[in-house]
Design an enzyme around this catalytic site. Structure first.
Site, PDB file in Angstrom:
ATOM      1  N   GLU A 180      24.079  72.355   0.253  1.00  0.00           N
ATOM      2  CA  GLU A 180      23.584  71.656  -1.200  1.00  0.00           C
ATOM      3  C   GLU A 180      22.067  71.686  -1.136  1.00  0.00           C
ATOM      4  O   GLU A 180      21.719  71.552  -2.449  1.00  0.00           O
ATOM      5  CB  GLU A 180      24.231  70.173  -0.830  1.00  0.00           C
ATOM      6  CG  GLU A 180      25.468  70.035  -0.652  1.00  0.00           C
ATOM      7  CD  GLU A 180      26.103  69.745   0.776  1.00  0.00           C
ATOM      8  OE1 GLU A 180      26.811  69.183   1.068  1.00  0.00           O
ATOM      9  OE2 GLU A 180      25.441  70.574   1.638  1.00  0.00           O
ATOM     10  N   THR A 189      37.600  93.117  32.077  1.00  0.00           N
ATOM     11  CA  THR A 189      37.153  94.033  30.926  1.00  0.00           C
ATOM     12  C   THR A 189      35.674  94.616  31.094  1.00  0.00           C
ATOM     13  O   THR A 189      35.656  95.806  30.702  1.00  0.00           O
ATOM     14  CB  THR A 189      37.548  93.298  29.642  1.00  0.00           C
ATOM     15  OG1 THR A 189      39.066  93.055  29.563  1.00  0.00           O
ATOM     16  CG2 THR A 189      37.211  94.153  28.404  1.00  0.00           C
ATOM     17  N   SER A 241      41.377 104.521  27.270  1.00  0.00           N
ATOM     18  CA  SER A 241      41.641 103.823  26.322  1.00  0.00           C
ATOM     19  C   SER A 241      40.693 103.889  25.196  1.00  0.00           C
ATOM     20  O   SER A 241      40.939 103.451  24.109  1.00  0.00           O
ATOM     21  CB  SER A 241      41.280 102.246  26.665  1.00  0.00           C
ATOM     22  OG  SER A 241      39.918 102.049  27.136  1.00  0.00           O
ATOM     23  N   ALA A 263      46.015 101.072  27.286  1.00  0.00           N
ATOM     24  CA  ALA A 263      45.474 102.406  28.226  1.00  0.00           C
ATOM     25  C   ALA A 263      46.375 103.217  28.780  1.00  0.00           C
ATOM     26  O   ALA A 263      47.521 102.678  29.105  1.00  0.00           O
ATOM     27  CB  ALA A 263      44.629 101.623  29.182  1.00  0.00           C
ATOM     28  N   SER A 292      34.818  84.442  37.490  1.00  0.00           N
ATOM     29  CA  SER A 292      35.015  82.929  38.179  1.00  0.00           C
ATOM     30  C   SER A 292      34.148  83.420  39.649  1.00  0.00           C
ATOM     31  O   SER A 292      33.478  82.433  40.110  1.00  0.00           O
ATOM     32  CB  SER A 292      36.651  82.813  38.751  1.00  0.00           C
ATOM     33  OG  SER A 292      37.110  84.021  39.271  1.00  0.00           O
ATOM     34  N   LEU A 337      29.224  94.606  23.415  1.00  0.00           N
ATOM     35  CA  LEU A 337      29.962  93.540  22.607  1.00  0.00           C
ATOM     36  C   LEU A 337      28.940  93.119  21.472  1.00  0.00           C
ATOM     37  O   LEU A 337      28.758  91.795  20.914  1.00  0.00           O
ATOM     38  CB  LEU A 337      30.157  92.252  23.602  1.00  0.00           C
ATOM     39  CG  LEU A 337      31.112  92.496  24.580  1.00  0.00           C
ATOM     40  CD1 LEU A 337      31.533  91.138  25.221  1.00  0.00           C
ATOM     41  CD2 LEU A 337      32.552  92.848  23.825  1.00  0.00           C
TER      42      LEU A 337
END
Length: 369
Positions: A55, A198, A170, A164, A225, A206
């Protein structure tokens, strides 16, 4: 104004708001159009980092906006934060009418912006293109109402659902057009999420390439983890250039200090049998301001998110090749036995990208399990 012209201007306001997707968190990506007698006086959208608001930008461009109509894609804010209330700005500019699809669920706003406008004599029309506005700000709305970001799960597979070969090859299953679209997805999300498997197998960056949007790179998040991400991985080595958040459940690892020294942000998540508690993960990411996350993780992370009912949108790419039963499936096992228990998604649309197809699906309206 006629109903048709109102819809036309609101559609334009929504398209303006979309320009902020992925860049304005924790704020919503809002668009605003100032119109008087069929002429656009000003237009704006939320700027990177969430300020200035749409705005404010549109009113500054409009100059004299007395008697005009403002088309705003989300209820104007009514509280003083780092900027004054947008509802006051519209009132002070002499706006005669505000058209807005939906209320802001933020408790500091939620109806207060509309009331401020009405109290000042501004005509307020609510509800036009509400469904489209909900979709446009699904991330912000999810963060405010569910305390977690909106999750888009991307899967790219062969026609028989494989990602894959049996030897792990892949790159590349899908073609350049599909890969370019994935970079667009990254640009319109606040963050990209993968699992440590991955990260190890693909050693990705990325980032956003080929779109001229290098400055729009998302936060890169790895569910790791045990904090086992290699210190010489491309993600770790680029942590000073683009944000890298490592979400872990183990408190003490040899990698802890080294990864932090490289520039990674370490976020401790509650433990779960599979490693980290995904619900706790998403709540903590929302608390840090994230509203839209694109998951590009492997089959295990994808299955875990689906099992937990945390996937809001599926974007599934299929390439025109067959890899066979010994190849890696796109999705790890789900713990169900009967067809009625497996989650079903609602089809939204299908597109052709080069020699690949993209199908988009929304989360089911209720839990089938």
């Amino acid at each position: 104004m006629t109903a048709n012209s109102d819809r036309r201007w609101m559609q334009l306001a929504l398209s303006l708001g979309a320009r902020g997707l992925g860049q304005v968190w924790p704020n919503p990506a809002v668009g605003c159009l100032i119109v008087r007698k069929g002429r656009v006086l000003g237009r704006g959208w939320t700027k990177p980092s969430g300020r200035p608001h749409a705005e404010t930008v549109a009113l500054a461009q409009a100059g004299d906006a007395r008697g005009a109509t403002a088309y705003v894609t989300l209820e104007p804010c009514a509280h003083t934060g780092k900027t004054p209330p947008c509802a006051n700005a519209l009132i002070n500019a002499g706006i005669a009418r505000v058209v807005c699809p939906i209320a802001d669920p933020d408790r500091r706003v939620s109806g207060k912006g509309f009331q401020m406008l009405r109290d000042a004599g501004v005509k307020v029309d609510i509800g036009l293109m509400a469904q489209e506005a909900h979709a446009a700000n699904a991330g912000f709305l999810s963060a405010k109402t569910k305390s977690r970001p909106f999750i888009t799960l991307k899967l790219a597979a062969s026609l028989d659902g494989r990602i894959a070969t049996s030897r792990g090859e892949s790159r590349w299953i899908t073609g350049p057009e599909a890969r370019r679209y994935v970079h667009h997805l990254r640009a319109t999300h606040d963050a990209v999420l993968i699992g440590r498997g991955t990260a190890t197998a693909d050693d990705p960056m990325l980032d956003i390439r080929g779109l001229g949007l290098a400055s729009a790179n998302p936060v890169r998040i790895v569910v790791d983890s045990n904090l086992a991400l290699a210190q010489d991985s491309r993600l770790a080595l680029s942590a000073q250039q683009a944000p890298l958040w490592l979400c872990h459940s183990a408190k003490n690892t040899e990698n802890h200090a080294a990864l932090k020294a490289l520039g990674a942000s370490l976020i401790e998540i509650n433990k779960a049998p599979s490693g980290v508690d995904l619900a706790d993960l998403l709540q903590k990411l929302a608390a840090k301001g994230l509203t839209r996350i694109l998951c590009e993780g492997g089959g295990q992370l994808a299955a875990s998110l689906i099992e937990a009912g945390l996937v809001d949108r599926l974007e599934v790419f299929h390439a025109g090749l067959l890899l066979g039963g010994e190849s890696t499936p796109a999705l790890a096992a789900l713990p169900y036995q009967h067809l009625k228990d497996f989650p079903r998604f609602k089809h939204v649309e299908t597109r052709v990208l080069g020699n690949d197809t993209l199908s988009i699906w929304q989360n089911p309206p209720h839990d089938n399990r």
